[in-house]
Each structure stands twice: as structure tokens, then as C-alpha cells.
Design a protein around this motif. Structure first.
Motif, PDB file in Angstrom:
ATOM      1  N   ARG A 177       0.850  -1.187   0.000  1.00  0.00           N
ATOM      2  CA  ARG A 177       0.000   0.000   0.000  1.00  0.00           C
ATOM      3  C   ARG A 177       0.886   1.237   0.000  1.00  0.00           C
ATOM      4  NH1 ARG A 177      -4.750   1.509   4.319  1.00  0.00           N
ATOM      5  NH2 ARG A 177      -5.349   3.430   3.288  1.00  0.00           N
ATOM      6  N   TYR A 178       1.016   1.862  -1.149  1.00  0.00           N
ATOM      7  CA  TYR A 178       1.914   3.009  -1.280  1.00  0.00           C
ATOM      8  C   TYR A 178       1.150   4.215  -1.784  1.00  0.00           C
ATOM      9  CZ  TYR A 178       5.659   6.047  -2.886  1.00  0.00           C
ATOM     10  OH  TYR A 178       6.491   7.112  -3.077  1.00  0.00           O
ATOM     11  N   ASN A 179       1.238   5.297  -1.056  1.00  0.00           N
ATOM     12  CA  ASN A 179       0.701   6.576  -1.497  1.00  0.00           C
ATOM     13  C   ASN A 179       1.878   7.502  -1.771  1.00  0.00           C
ATOM     14  OD1 ASN A 179      -2.167   6.031  -1.078  1.00  0.00           O
ATOM     15  ND2 ASN A 179      -1.638   5.985   1.095  1.00  0.00           N
ATOM     16  N   ARG A 180       1.808   8.229  -2.858  1.00  0.00           N
ATOM     17  CA  ARG A 180       2.901   9.147  -3.185  1.00  0.00           C
ATOM     18  C   ARG A 180       3.043  10.190  -2.076  1.00  0.00           C
ATOM     19  NH1 ARG A 180       1.370  10.401  -9.370  1.00  0.00           N
ATOM     20  NH2 ARG A 180      -0.580  10.830  -8.304  1.00  0.00           N
ATOM     21  N   GLU A 185      -2.101  16.365  -2.630  1.00  0.00           N
ATOM     22  CA  GLU A 185      -3.463  16.211  -3.134  1.00  0.00           C
ATOM     23  C   GLU A 185      -4.354  17.104  -2.282  1.00  0.00           C
ATOM     24  OE1 GLU A 185      -6.801  12.787  -3.917  1.00  0.00           O
ATOM     25  OE2 GLU A 185      -4.784  12.207  -3.330  1.00  0.00           O
ATOM     26  N   HIS A 209      -7.870  14.479   0.006  1.00  0.00           N
ATOM     27  CA  HIS A 209      -7.218  14.230   1.295  1.00  0.00           C
ATOM     28  C   HIS A 209      -6.462  15.460   1.782  1.00  0.00           C
ATOM     29  CE1 HIS A 209      -8.174  10.005   1.133  1.00  0.00           C
ATOM     30  NE2 HIS A 209      -7.643   9.923  -0.063  1.00  0.00           N
ATOM     31  N   ARG A 248       4.147  11.109   4.121  1.00  0.00           N
ATOM     32  CA  ARG A 248       3.312  10.224   3.323  1.00  0.00           C
ATOM     33  C   ARG A 248       2.213   9.659   4.200  1.00  0.00           C
ATOM     34  NH1 ARG A 248       4.696   4.760   2.060  1.00  0.00           N
ATOM     35  NH2 ARG A 248       6.847   5.242   2.586  1.00  0.00           N
ATOM     36  N   GLU A 249       1.014   9.578   3.633  1.00  0.00           N
ATOM     37  CA  GLU A 249      -0.107   8.951   4.325  1.00  0.00           C
ATOM     38  C   GLU A 249       0.268   7.507   4.632  1.00  0.00           C
ATOM     39  OE1 GLU A 249      -4.771   7.809   3.391  1.00  0.00           O
ATOM     40  OE2 GLU A 249      -3.639   8.977   1.959  1.00  0.00           O
TER      41      GLU A 249
END
Length: 193
Positions: A63-66, A89, A93, A151-152
């Protein structure tokens, strides 16, 4: 026959005389202060620019969010001078922008004007033309180059190192080990192309 000197005329003459005396005494001090101020406040040359080079690391994990990234300049006292970029973003979010703790605490009012989408892993260069957020040429001296990454569901890190900017070119590699989302960060103070 001349007007007799009454209390009102006496006070008018006394005020004019004291104002003239105060102006005469203050004039040399003002000139000295202006001369010293001119030396202290020499601005960054408009022919120079500061390039901030950074590389976002290749993603790993399920699970990777930029990451959200803020690149900005602070003066020697830690006050914000210029935000070069904010990659975040802002539509869905927006709450995670506050994870860029240092930048957000001072510059959150700029979100709508400086933000752009998050970036994929890769190399990026951001350039500072020497102007403040108010579009005024900044003075020569010490500055902090800041690259803040969050990062989230991931790590947080702040690269913050001092550089002295004047009329001479400068190259410096910054310590990017504070966050695994950053592979490298460097600065190059150079003549504009």
C-alpha cells in the motif's frame, strides 16, 4: 508695529525651533544608518539562481501513497521566505497537508496558490530566483533550504540545511537520510542560463 509676543506665538516659535534642532541633530544619524543599511541589505544578484535537486525514491510495499513534498526557503531566523513548491493532493485528502508540519505551521495560507499534484518517483529540480513570496529580491546572507516529506501511512522527514548566498557560486549535497522517500537532495547556486 510688530505683533507683541504672546503665549501662543511664543509656543509656536519654540516648537519650530525645537523641530529644526531635532532634525539637524538626527540628520547625521539617519545618513549613517542608511549607509550601514546599504551594506547589510545588499540583495541577491538577479543573475543568480538556486536550484534544489531532489530525487524521490522508488516505491516499495503493498500500500503506497505518493508522498506530500514541500520545498521552501527560510531566512537565518527560520522565518519563511519563499515556497518553491508544494506537491499534495488538495481535493480529496487535504487533511494530510498538515503532516508537512514545519511548512504548514507557517505557510498554510499558500496552499491554494502553490500546490500541485504529488509526483511519481524520479528526479526533480526546483529553482529559486532569489525573490520572496512577496516578489521582492531577498538580501544576501544565510538561508535554510528545506525539503519536507510526509506520506499517508508512511514516514515523515525534514531536510533542513544552511547555505550562504551572495555573489559566489555554490554546490552542496544535503543529508537526505531523514526519510526513505528521498534518495538525494542537493543545491546548486549558479548563474542563470
Amino acid at each position: 508695529m510688530p505683533n507683541p509676543l504672546n503665549r501662543r506665538r511664543f509656543l509656536e516659535h519654540a516648537l519650530k525651533a525645537s523641530a529644526a534642532l531635532a532634525a539637524t541633530l538626527a540628520l547625521p544619524r539617519l545618513n549613517l544608518a542608511d549607509a550601514q543599511g546599504a551594506v547589510k541589505s545588499a540583495t541577491l544578484p538577479s543573475s543568480m539562481e538556486l536550484a534544489v535537486n531532489l530525487e524521490l525514491a522508488q516505491a516499495s510495499g503493498f500500500r503506497y501513497n505518493r508522498p506530500y513534498v514541500a520545498v521552501y526557503i527560510e531566512d537565518a531566523k527560520g522565518n519563511p521566505v519563499r515556497t518553491l513548491s508544494l506537491w499534495a493532493e488538495t481535493s480529496r485528502h487535504a487533511r494530510y497537508i498538515s503532516e508537512l508540519r514545519r511548512w504548514f505551521s507557517e505557510s498554510s495560507a499558500l496552499v491554494a496558490t502553490v500546490s500541485s499534484p504529488t509526483r511519481n518517483p524520479g528526479k526533480y529540480t526546483l529553482v529559486w530566483d532569489g525573490k520572496t513570496d512577496q516578489k521582492v529580491q531577498a538580501p544576501q546572507g544565510d538561508y535554510f533550504v528545506c525539503v519536507e516529506v510526509a506520506r499517508e501511512h508512511g514516514p515523515y522527514g525534514l531536510v533542513r540545511e544552511k547555505v550562504t548566498l551572495g555573489t559566489s557560486a555554490l554546490k552542496k549535497t544535503l543529508d537526505s537520510s531523514v526519510n526513505p522517500d528521498l534518495s538525494s537532495v542537493s543545491v546548486d547556486y549558479r548563474k542563470k542560463a
